[in-house]
Design an enzyme around this catalytic site. Structure first.
Site, short mmCIF file in Angstrom:
data_model
loop_
_atom_site.label_atom_id
_atom_site.label_comp_id
_atom_site.label_asym_id
_atom_site.label_seq_id
_atom_site.Cartn_x
_atom_site.Cartn_y
_atom_site.Cartn_z
N ASP A 123 4.33 -0.22 1.82
CA ASP A 123 5.05 -1.09 2.24
C ASP A 123 4.84 -2.27 3.00
OD1 ASP A 123 4.75 1.07 4.83
OD2 ASP A 123 6.71 -0.03 5.47
N ASP A 166 -1.29 -2.31 3.30
CA ASP A 166 -1.06 -1.68 2.02
C ASP A 166 -1.04 -2.05 0.71
OD1 ASP A 166 -0.20 0.61 3.74
OD2 ASP A 166 1.56 0.42 3.87
N ASP A 195 1.99 5.79 2.07
CA ASP A 195 1.77 5.55 3.48
C ASP A 195 2.39 6.77 4.37
OD1 ASP A 195 1.44 3.71 5.62
OD2 ASP A 195 2.95 2.80 4.94
MG LIG Z 1 3.32 1.40 5.89
#
Ligand SMILES: [Mg+2]
Length: 434
Positions: free
Chosen positions: A322, A326, A123
């Site tokens: 995070d 996600d 990410d």
């Molecule tokens: Mg993120």
């Protein structure tokens, strides 16, 4: 001074709990050891009974005494302690070693799988970047001024949980703008927010989000592209169907990201960036980090889909992220890696947590995974070959040729020694270079 969390809620207590839980979990390789043990136990009993029968029928006098002592020696030396210790000892030591390096494993499975990972999906915001974006540019449309634009934008984003929204609110306050009250607030994950600000219909989000609601932002496209080329994220604001201006937010790349990705690339990993951000912004960040594969504009719900697609193509995928968005992808991946600086939901969904959000932990964890599996195999080989050697001697296989027998006392000492050796070997992991 104010304590924000105490006792069980503190980060330290959570780390301790996580490590303890992981140390108690079972590695899949243990199933192999268990399967062998299931055959091993009856086999040893059969050997003991057979030895007893042979010694009792054709052995030297006193036959019964020899038969009993040798059968007992077989049972003692074959005690599968070393076999049982082989896997859990290595797992426990490795988990402790990882924790000192800032890598927390949820379970032994993650530790075992990590070495097979060949693809890392990562990410952008909060994972490769600091995740603490700052409002860096405010560009009002004709007919608007900075204060008015910020008033509306801050009003809308006050309800947003997205880091970019929070950055806009903080930036607006720092520039002296007070958010106006906002009714009917609604956030569309990964797209934008809508609401009524001072009785006027207001929107903030991507250009696509605006055009989907009948606002034409094409006149601002080139300005937005110029900002994106500098790795800025751009948010459009519209009021009553017309663009009121655009805001640009910058999120610096973590100092450690480049080194972390270099290490993983040289270890042969394929790296794919997956982000909800605009393709131009995503590419600007990717270029700086040397990432070639970029999937931008991905909606939160589709992140897991991308991971599944890679898995279907035969890749073993680790996903690093995070955010709440996600979490499904972290759970879907073969190994989910959460940033300790990220949301609780991401940490909950992942098998691995990097305490400071330092991505270099991934390469470290992977090296540790290799070292641990190698250590477990050494332990298993040791425990097996020890029994393969000890059991026949205890049964008296060397007696006819050499007159050699294994006293049960010596067998007991040797048996303990095999467990000690396995433990000593596992403890070597404590100083493993990772
Ligand atoms: Mg993120």
């Amino acid at each position: 001074m104010r304590a924000e969390r105490v006792g069980r809620d503190t980060l330290l207590a959570q780390i301790v709990a996580l490590v303890a839980q992981a140390q108690r979990s079972r590695a899949p390789i243990q199933t192999t050891a268990d399967r062998v043990a299931a055959v091993f136990v009856p086999a040893v009993i059969a050997v003991a009974v057979t030895a007893f029968a042979i010694w009792a029928s054709v052995g030297p006098e006193p036959r019964l005494a020899y038969a009993l002592v040798n059968a007992v020696a077989v049972l003692i030396i074959a005690c599968p302690c070393a076999l049982g210790l082989a896997t859990p000892m290595s797992v426990m030591v490795a988990m402790g070693r990882a924790a000192t390096a800032g890598v927390l494993f949820r379970d032994a499975e993650a530790l075992e799988t990590l070495r097979r990972v060949d693809t890392l999906v990562v990410d952008k915001t909060g994972t490769l970047t600091e995740g603490a974006p700052r409002l860096v540019s405010v560009q009002p449309a004709p007919g608007w001024d900075e204060a008015g634009l910020l008033r509306v934008a801050a009003a809308l984003e006050t309800g947003s949980e997205h880091p970019i929204g929070e950055a806009i609110v903080a930036g607006a306050r720092a520039r002296g703008a007070r958010p106006a009250p906002c009714d009917g607030f609604e956030a569309l994950a990964g797209q934008g927010v809508v609401g009524r600000v001072e009785g006027r219909a207001a929107l903030a989000g991507s250009a696509e989000f605006l055009s989907g609601r009948g606002v034409d932002a094409r006149a601002f496209a080139s300005r937005a592209d110029a900002l994106r080329a500098e790795a800025r994220s751009v948010v459009f604001v519209a009021v009553d169907g017309g663009v009121a201006g655009l805001l640009a937010v910058a999120d610096p790349i973590k100092e450690t990201s480049a080194a972390a990705l270099d290490a993983l690339r040289s270890a042969g990993l394929r790296i794919v960036m997956l982000t909800g951000d605009h393709p131009a912004t995503a590419r600007a960040v990717a270029t700086r980090l040397g990432i070639e594969e970029v999937e931008a504009g991905v909606l939160p719900a589709d992140k897991a889909e991308h991971v599944a697609k890679l898995q279907a193509a035969g890749r073993v995928v680790a996903m690093a992220g995070d955010g709440i968005n996600d979490a499904p992808a972290l759970a879907r991946a073969d190994v989910g890696i959460a940033m300790g600086t990220g949301t609780d939901i991401a940490i909950e969904a992942a098998g691995v947590t990097l305490v400071g959000g330092d991505l270099r932990g991934i390469a470290r964890a992977r090296r540790l995974s290799r070292a641990t599996l190698q250590n477990i195999r050494q332990n298993l080989v040791f425990a097996f070959s020890y029994n393969a050697l000890g059991v026949p001697i205890a049964a008296g296989a060397l007696y006819p040729a050499l007159g050699l027998l294994l006293h049960p006392m010596i067998a007991a000492a040797a048996m303990s020694l095999s467990s000690v050796s396995v433990i000593a070997n596992a403890l070597r992991l404590r100083s493993a270079k990772i």
